[in-house]
Design an enzyme around this catalytic site. Sequence first.
Site, mmCIF file in Angstrom:
data_model
loop_
_atom_site.group_PDB
_atom_site.id
_atom_site.type_symbol
_atom_site.label_atom_id
_atom_site.label_comp_id
_atom_site.label_asym_id
_atom_site.label_seq_id
_atom_site.Cartn_x
_atom_site.Cartn_y
_atom_site.Cartn_z
ATOM 1 N N LYS A 45 -0.903 -5.244 -10.002
ATOM 2 C CA LYS A 45 -1.912 -6.286 -10.040
ATOM 3 C C LYS A 45 -2.368 -6.661 -8.639
ATOM 4 O O LYS A 45 -3.403 -7.282 -8.453
ATOM 5 C CB LYS A 45 -1.333 -7.555 -10.707
ATOM 6 C CG LYS A 45 -0.821 -7.359 -12.083
ATOM 7 C CD LYS A 45 -0.137 -8.652 -12.564
ATOM 8 C CE LYS A 45 0.779 -8.351 -13.694
ATOM 9 N NZ LYS A 45 1.691 -9.464 -13.992
ATOM 10 N N ASP A 89 4.034 0.033 1.648
ATOM 11 C CA ASP A 89 5.340 -0.392 2.155
ATOM 12 C C ASP A 89 6.209 0.851 2.332
ATOM 13 O O ASP A 89 6.047 1.585 3.311
ATOM 14 C CB ASP A 89 5.909 -1.398 1.142
ATOM 15 C CG ASP A 89 7.205 -2.042 1.562
ATOM 16 O OD1 ASP A 89 7.374 -2.330 2.748
ATOM 17 O OD2 ASP A 89 8.063 -2.274 0.687
ATOM 18 N N PHE A 109 8.395 -10.200 4.277
ATOM 19 C CA PHE A 109 7.804 -10.256 2.945
ATOM 20 C C PHE A 109 6.598 -11.186 2.948
ATOM 21 O O PHE A 109 6.709 -12.366 3.259
ATOM 22 C CB PHE A 109 8.828 -10.698 1.901
ATOM 23 C CG PHE A 109 8.413 -10.303 0.524
ATOM 24 C CD1 PHE A 109 8.542 -8.990 0.092
ATOM 25 C CD2 PHE A 109 7.845 -11.228 -0.334
ATOM 26 C CE1 PHE A 109 8.110 -8.612 -1.173
ATOM 27 C CE2 PHE A 109 7.409 -10.860 -1.608
ATOM 28 C CZ PHE A 109 7.555 -9.554 -2.019
ATOM 29 N N ARG A 149 -0.252 -15.234 -5.773
ATOM 30 C CA ARG A 149 -1.386 -14.294 -5.732
ATOM 31 C C ARG A 149 -2.703 -15.012 -5.456
ATOM 32 O O ARG A 149 -3.645 -14.428 -4.928
ATOM 33 C CB ARG A 149 -1.519 -13.555 -7.064
ATOM 34 C CG ARG A 149 -0.362 -12.619 -7.395
ATOM 35 C CD ARG A 149 -0.770 -11.718 -8.555
ATOM 36 N NE ARG A 149 0.356 -11.046 -9.188
ATOM 37 C CZ ARG A 149 0.904 -9.905 -8.775
ATOM 38 N NH1 ARG A 149 0.437 -9.320 -7.689
ATOM 39 N NH2 ARG A 149 1.912 -9.358 -9.413
HETATM 40 P P1 IMP Z 1 5.915 0.883 -1.932
HETATM 41 O O1 IMP Z 1 6.066 1.867 -3.037
HETATM 42 O O2 IMP Z 1 7.250 0.484 -1.371
HETATM 43 O O3 IMP Z 1 4.948 1.291 -0.860
HETATM 44 O O4 IMP Z 1 5.450 -0.440 -2.624
HETATM 45 C C1 IMP Z 1 4.186 -0.882 -2.668
HETATM 46 C C2 IMP Z 1 4.133 -2.099 -3.574
HETATM 47 O O5 IMP Z 1 5.236 -2.975 -3.355
HETATM 48 C C3 IMP Z 1 2.924 -2.912 -3.260
HETATM 49 O O6 IMP Z 1 1.833 -2.496 -4.024
HETATM 50 C C4 IMP Z 1 3.370 -4.316 -3.603
HETATM 51 O O7 IMP Z 1 3.131 -4.579 -4.959
HETATM 52 C C5 IMP Z 1 4.846 -4.325 -3.351
HETATM 53 N N1 IMP Z 1 5.178 -4.902 -2.026
HETATM 54 C C6 IMP Z 1 5.673 -4.251 -0.936
HETATM 55 N N2 IMP Z 1 5.847 -5.087 0.094
HETATM 56 C C7 IMP Z 1 5.438 -6.308 -0.325
HETATM 57 C C8 IMP Z 1 5.353 -7.593 0.314
HETATM 58 O O8 IMP Z 1 5.669 -7.825 1.493
HETATM 59 N N3 IMP Z 1 4.866 -8.611 -0.470
HETATM 60 C C9 IMP Z 1 4.483 -8.435 -1.754
HETATM 61 N N4 IMP Z 1 4.541 -7.250 -2.388
HETATM 62 C C10 IMP Z 1 5.017 -6.196 -1.686
#
Ligand code: IMP
Length: 183
Positions: free
Chosen positions: A47, A107, A156, A169
């Site tokens: 989302k 991330d 975060f 959000r």
């Molecule tokens: P990845 O697979 O670790 O790159 O995760 C990406 C997803 O993790 C993003 O689309 C977010 O939904 C969530 N995410 C990663 N870091 C954060 C953060 O600092 N705040 C909020 N959501 C995060």
Amino acid sequence: MTTDLLRNDMEKILFTAGEIQTRVEELGDRLAEDYRGKNPLFLGVLKGCFVFMADLMRCFPQPCSMDFMAVSSYKGGTSTTGAVEITKDLTRDIEGLDVVIVEDILDSGVTLNYLRDYLSFRKPASIRIATLLDKPERRRAPVTADYCGFTVPDEFVVGYGLDYGEKYRNLPYIGVLKHEIYS
Ligand code: IMP
Ligand code: MG
């Protein structure tokens, strides 16, 4: 405006609504140049993408279309479990289309790495990644964004679509959440 009751949960504000708007306009300009004469499909990853995607598309004054997918790898925590599950798939065929994946934050890269592979099987003409935020220190999978709003430190962050436990959000800015909120 009334008091921002969520402001108290922020350690600090990283990007104000105005700073975000300016940056999104710059990204829109670059996309408009790169996709001139094409008809890209903006594919949002729900989302978290929803605020960014709504603003980005309105900075793209050319023919385009949109779709959404939802994936889950977090199960409500603050770091990835490594397993990606598609909870909402494409609603259309993407063969031959120029796809721009729109994400809130890159991330570990696990989600986008998986998604990019998954989409390649459907033979789009091209796939590029537009992310509002990039947290390069946390990368575990080989993914780089083609369009990135801001690089952020390993903290975060919430707001402008990004959540912690489905909260925050709706904030118009992006802030670092106080540690005590999630520890
Ligand atoms: P990845 O697979 O670790 O790159 O995760 C990406 C997803 O993790 C993003 O689309 C977010 O939904 C969530 N995410 C990663 N870091 C954060 C953060 O600092 N705040 C909020 N959501 C995060
Ligand atoms: Mg997300």
